[in-house]
Design an enzyme around this catalytic site. Structure first.
Site, mmCIF file in Angstrom:
data_model
loop_
_atom_site.group_PDB
_atom_site.id
_atom_site.type_symbol
_atom_site.label_atom_id
_atom_site.label_comp_id
_atom_site.label_asym_id
_atom_site.label_seq_id
_atom_site.Cartn_x
_atom_site.Cartn_y
_atom_site.Cartn_z
ATOM 1 N N ASN A 96 86.588 29.611 33.336
ATOM 2 C CA ASN A 96 86.441 31.041 33.625
ATOM 3 C C ASN A 96 86.473 31.784 32.284
ATOM 4 O O ASN A 96 87.534 31.959 31.692
ATOM 5 C CB ASN A 96 87.593 31.479 34.535
ATOM 6 C CG ASN A 96 87.469 32.926 34.960
ATOM 7 O OD1 ASN A 96 86.578 33.655 34.516
ATOM 8 N ND2 ASN A 96 88.370 33.347 35.832
ATOM 9 N N ARG A 108 82.764 30.065 36.431
ATOM 10 C CA ARG A 108 82.917 31.156 37.392
ATOM 11 C C ARG A 108 82.034 32.335 36.966
ATOM 12 O O ARG A 108 82.093 32.770 35.814
ATOM 13 C CB ARG A 108 84.370 31.602 37.416
ATOM 14 C CG ARG A 108 84.554 32.764 38.353
ATOM 15 C CD ARG A 108 85.871 33.440 38.143
ATOM 16 N NE ARG A 108 85.956 34.573 39.036
ATOM 17 C CZ ARG A 108 86.694 35.649 38.787
ATOM 18 N NH1 ARG A 108 87.400 35.727 37.699
ATOM 19 N NH2 ARG A 108 86.709 36.632 39.636
ATOM 20 N N HIS A 112 85.534 38.393 44.842
ATOM 21 C CA HIS A 112 86.579 37.414 45.197
ATOM 22 C C HIS A 112 86.111 36.407 46.248
ATOM 23 O O HIS A 112 86.931 35.837 46.986
ATOM 24 C CB HIS A 112 87.837 38.106 45.770
ATOM 25 C CG HIS A 112 88.420 39.179 44.907
ATOM 26 N ND1 HIS A 112 88.759 40.426 45.391
ATOM 27 C CD2 HIS A 112 88.735 39.188 43.600
ATOM 28 C CE1 HIS A 112 89.262 41.158 44.419
ATOM 29 N NE2 HIS A 112 89.255 40.430 43.324
ATOM 30 N N HIS A 145 92.697 39.325 50.047
ATOM 31 C CA HIS A 145 92.951 38.958 48.643
ATOM 32 C C HIS A 145 93.501 40.223 47.974
ATOM 33 O O HIS A 145 92.751 41.137 47.617
ATOM 34 C CB HIS A 145 91.639 38.512 47.988
ATOM 35 C CG HIS A 145 91.772 38.191 46.523
ATOM 36 N ND1 HIS A 145 91.669 36.910 46.022
ATOM 37 C CD2 HIS A 145 92.003 38.993 45.455
ATOM 38 C CE1 HIS A 145 91.839 36.946 44.718
ATOM 39 N NE2 HIS A 145 92.028 38.203 44.347
ATOM 40 N N GLY A 189 92.986 43.436 41.430
ATOM 41 C CA GLY A 189 91.814 43.807 42.222
ATOM 42 C C GLY A 189 92.086 43.344 43.635
ATOM 43 O O GLY A 189 92.831 42.384 43.819
ATOM 44 N N ARG A 198 92.251 50.968 40.316
ATOM 45 C CA ARG A 198 90.940 51.378 40.854
ATOM 46 C C ARG A 198 91.134 52.144 42.159
ATOM 47 O O ARG A 198 92.005 51.791 42.964
ATOM 48 C CB ARG A 198 90.074 50.153 41.136
ATOM 49 C CG ARG A 198 89.704 49.371 39.902
ATOM 50 C CD ARG A 198 88.931 48.124 40.265
ATOM 51 N NE ARG A 198 89.476 46.967 39.580
ATOM 52 C CZ ARG A 198 89.212 45.707 39.896
ATOM 53 N NH1 ARG A 198 88.400 45.431 40.896
ATOM 54 N NH2 ARG A 198 89.753 44.723 39.219
ATOM 55 N N ARG A 255 104.924 45.441 41.062
ATOM 56 C CA ARG A 255 106.349 45.216 40.785
ATOM 57 C C ARG A 255 107.007 46.495 40.266
ATOM 58 O O ARG A 255 108.116 46.835 40.658
ATOM 59 C CB ARG A 255 106.534 44.095 39.749
ATOM 60 C CG ARG A 255 106.271 42.732 40.324
ATOM 61 C CD ARG A 255 106.102 41.700 39.256
ATOM 62 N NE ARG A 255 104.818 41.873 38.558
ATOM 63 C CZ ARG A 255 104.185 40.912 37.925
ATOM 64 N NH1 ARG A 255 104.716 39.726 37.846
ATOM 65 N NH2 ARG A 255 103.024 41.137 37.346
ATOM 66 N N GLY A 277 97.949 37.825 43.734
ATOM 67 C CA GLY A 277 99.245 38.239 43.168
ATOM 68 C C GLY A 277 100.159 38.984 44.121
ATOM 69 O O GLY A 277 101.312 38.586 44.341
ATOM 70 N N GLU A 319 90.883 29.273 43.181
ATOM 71 C CA GLU A 319 89.451 29.383 42.904
ATOM 72 C C GLU A 319 88.976 28.202 42.061
ATOM 73 O O GLU A 319 87.852 27.741 42.197
ATOM 74 C CB GLU A 319 89.161 30.716 42.201
ATOM 75 C CG GLU A 319 89.309 31.897 43.151
ATOM 76 C CD GLU A 319 89.657 33.196 42.461
ATOM 77 O OE1 GLU A 319 90.770 33.276 41.904
ATOM 78 O OE2 GLU A 319 88.832 34.119 42.484
HETATM 79 P P1 AMP Z 1 96.295 38.933 40.435
HETATM 80 O O1 AMP Z 1 95.256 39.954 40.074
HETATM 81 O O2 AMP Z 1 95.957 38.180 41.684
HETATM 82 O O3 AMP Z 1 96.695 38.056 39.293
HETATM 83 O O4 AMP Z 1 97.601 39.773 40.821
HETATM 84 C C1 AMP Z 1 98.356 40.440 39.839
HETATM 85 C C2 AMP Z 1 99.261 41.432 40.495
HETATM 86 O O5 AMP Z 1 100.157 40.779 41.424
HETATM 87 C C3 AMP Z 1 100.211 42.122 39.541
HETATM 88 O O6 AMP Z 1 99.593 43.192 38.896
HETATM 89 C C4 AMP Z 1 101.311 42.595 40.475
HETATM 90 O O7 AMP Z 1 100.922 43.842 40.996
HETATM 91 C C5 AMP Z 1 101.291 41.586 41.601
HETATM 92 N N1 AMP Z 1 102.520 40.760 41.616
HETATM 93 C C6 AMP Z 1 102.747 39.605 40.963
HETATM 94 N N2 AMP Z 1 104.008 39.150 41.212
HETATM 95 C C7 AMP Z 1 104.566 40.035 42.059
HETATM 96 C C8 AMP Z 1 105.868 40.150 42.701
HETATM 97 N N3 AMP Z 1 106.810 39.243 42.521
HETATM 98 N N4 AMP Z 1 106.086 41.226 43.502
HETATM 99 C C9 AMP Z 1 105.129 42.160 43.688
HETATM 100 N N5 AMP Z 1 103.898 42.110 43.115
HETATM 101 C C10 AMP Z 1 103.625 41.075 42.317
#
Ligand code: AMP
Length: 392
Positions: A7, A88, A177, A203, A207, A236, A280, A326, A379
């Site tokens: 990626n 990707r 996604h 998802h 994003g 966004r 978080r 996330g 992915e």
């Molecule tokens: P991703 O784009 O799938 O990598 O998701 C990243 C996002 O997941 C971060 O910006 C957080 O907002 C969220 N995230 C990750 N760990 C946690 C957690 N323990 N509690 C709440 N949100 C989380």
């Protein structure tokens, strides 16, 4: 067979090496700050994480180091053992509804679609060229985030704009996604033990998008022409009244490019809370009584519920709802608020089961009319699977 899943971003290169068809991860890592100062890479091997600082003037250099690491860590004895490399690609437009072997024509089409994914498609091409230069005998494939959504019917992917815009400018919903939605949909079907299912896959990461999936095919998705549609995201805005854009351009004098930055980078959870795009931080703000964090989270959750309910009706029911990415995998509070908002559909949260992070879990009770699962997305393995099949 050894397969690499890659990626490439504009200044980064993530990779995982798999033994296929066993889907065993042999090594993974990420090169960061490529083309910038203070570049470094991190490698994960046998549960250990190693970080090294090196000069990374370009992606080709990163690929060369990657291959040296594969050899020095005895993942492969020589380059020839790497049979396939899957890349990707964020935007495949209407050209690609499945994974393809890289040809010059395929690269030209990915390049043509760069206007729709300016941060991603050009970087991916740089990644492909680097891989071709360093591992010339491997089969190179391209796996598109948009491909899974190509099965949407016309009434779902068209916008109610002058019809010619779709034909002449390719303005339509492409989704995003897709590889993740497909992975979790297939995994839930495996758990349910059937393939003729109606699924709502959420998802929710930085994003975020939701898809309606019937018989393992996408029928609708919340992302649009670009990855700024549908849900409220970290920074966004997602769905807004389109006329806000010209209205605020007139009011503020922002250029179209500056407006795009506001909609993509200064809106969403960040825009409303004024605190952060990271859920978080929003959760910490809520605990501290920050009113704008409380409001941002309410809006965020409301929009997720709206899409789930919309797709429930569109599908004529749901065999399962899935959370991934996330926030979906880790935010106990967001999942709880969403599931509680689905009470009228007979969905019942199992509080104890929901109290976990990052692992495959059923988070609803036995009495729940629809089971809700948390499925960590993968992915990379989807890219490896397709690449293995095309390489074989
Ligand atoms: P991703 O784009 O799938 O990598 O998701 C990243 C996002 O997941 C971060 O910006 C957080 O907002 C969220 N995230 C990750 N760990 C946690 C957690 N323990 N509690 C709440 N949100 C989380």
């Amino acid at each position: 067979m050894k397969i690499l899943s890659v990626n490439a971003g504009s200044s980064s290169l993530k990779f995982q090496a798999f033994e296929m068809p066993e889907e065993k991860v042999l090594i993974s890592g990420v090169f960061e700050r490529i083309g910038l100062d203070s570049s470094f890479y991190t490698i994960k091997l046998n549960g250990e994480k190693i970080q090294k600082e090196v000069d990374l003037p370009n992606h080709k250099e990163a690929f060369e180091i990657l291959v040296e690491e594969l050899i020095s860590n005895k993942i492969v004895e020589s380059l020839e053992e790497i049979k396939g490399i899957g890349h990707r690609i964020v935007q495949g437009g209407s050209y690609f509804d499945k994974t393809e072997v890289v040809t010059e024509d395929v690269i030209a089409k990915i390049d043509e679609l760069s206007a729709l994914a300016p941060l991603h498609n050009p970087a991916a091409i740089v990644g492909i060229r680097a891989a071709q230069a360093v591992v010339p005998n491997a089969v190179q494939t391209v796996v598109f985030d948009t491909a899974f959504h190509q099965t949407m019917p016309e009434e779902n992917y068209l916008y109610a704009l002058p019809y010619e815009w779709c034909k002449d400018y390719k303005i339509r919903r492409y989704g995003a996604h897709g590889t993740s939605h497909k992975y979790v949909a297939l995994r839930v079907d495996e758990i349910l033990g059937k393939t003729n299912t109606k699924l709502i896959t959420c998802h929710i990461g930085n994003g975020a998008s939701i898809s309606a999936v019937k018989d393992e095919k996408c029928v609708n998705t919340s992302m649009g022409l670009t990855p700024n549609a549908g849900l409220i995201m970290g920074s966004r805005c997602g769905d807004i009244d389109a006329t806000i854009v010209p209205y605020m351009i007139e009011k503020t004098g922002l250029s179209p490019r500056e407006m795009d930055t506001v909609l993509n980078k200064k809106s969403g959870l960040l825009g409303i809370s004024g605190v952060s795009s990271d859920s978080r931080d929003i959760e910490d703000g809520i605990k501290a009584g920050n009113e704008r964090c409380i409001l941002a989270q309410k809006m965020y959750v409301r929009r997720i519920i709206d899409y789930i309910v919309k797709y429930y009706f569109e599908l004529g029911g749901a065999d399962a709802i899935v959370f991934t990415a996330g926030v979906g995998e880790n935010s106990i509070a967001t999942r709880k608020a969403v599931v509680e908002g689905l009470k009228l559909l007979g969905v019942e949260l199992d509080e104890e089961a929901n109290n976990s992070r990052g692992k495959e879990t059923l988070i609803t009770t036995k009495n729940s009319k629809i089971p809700v699962y948390v499925i960590p997305t993968n992915e990379e393995v989807m890219i490896a699977r397709d690449t293995y099949l095309l390489t074989k």
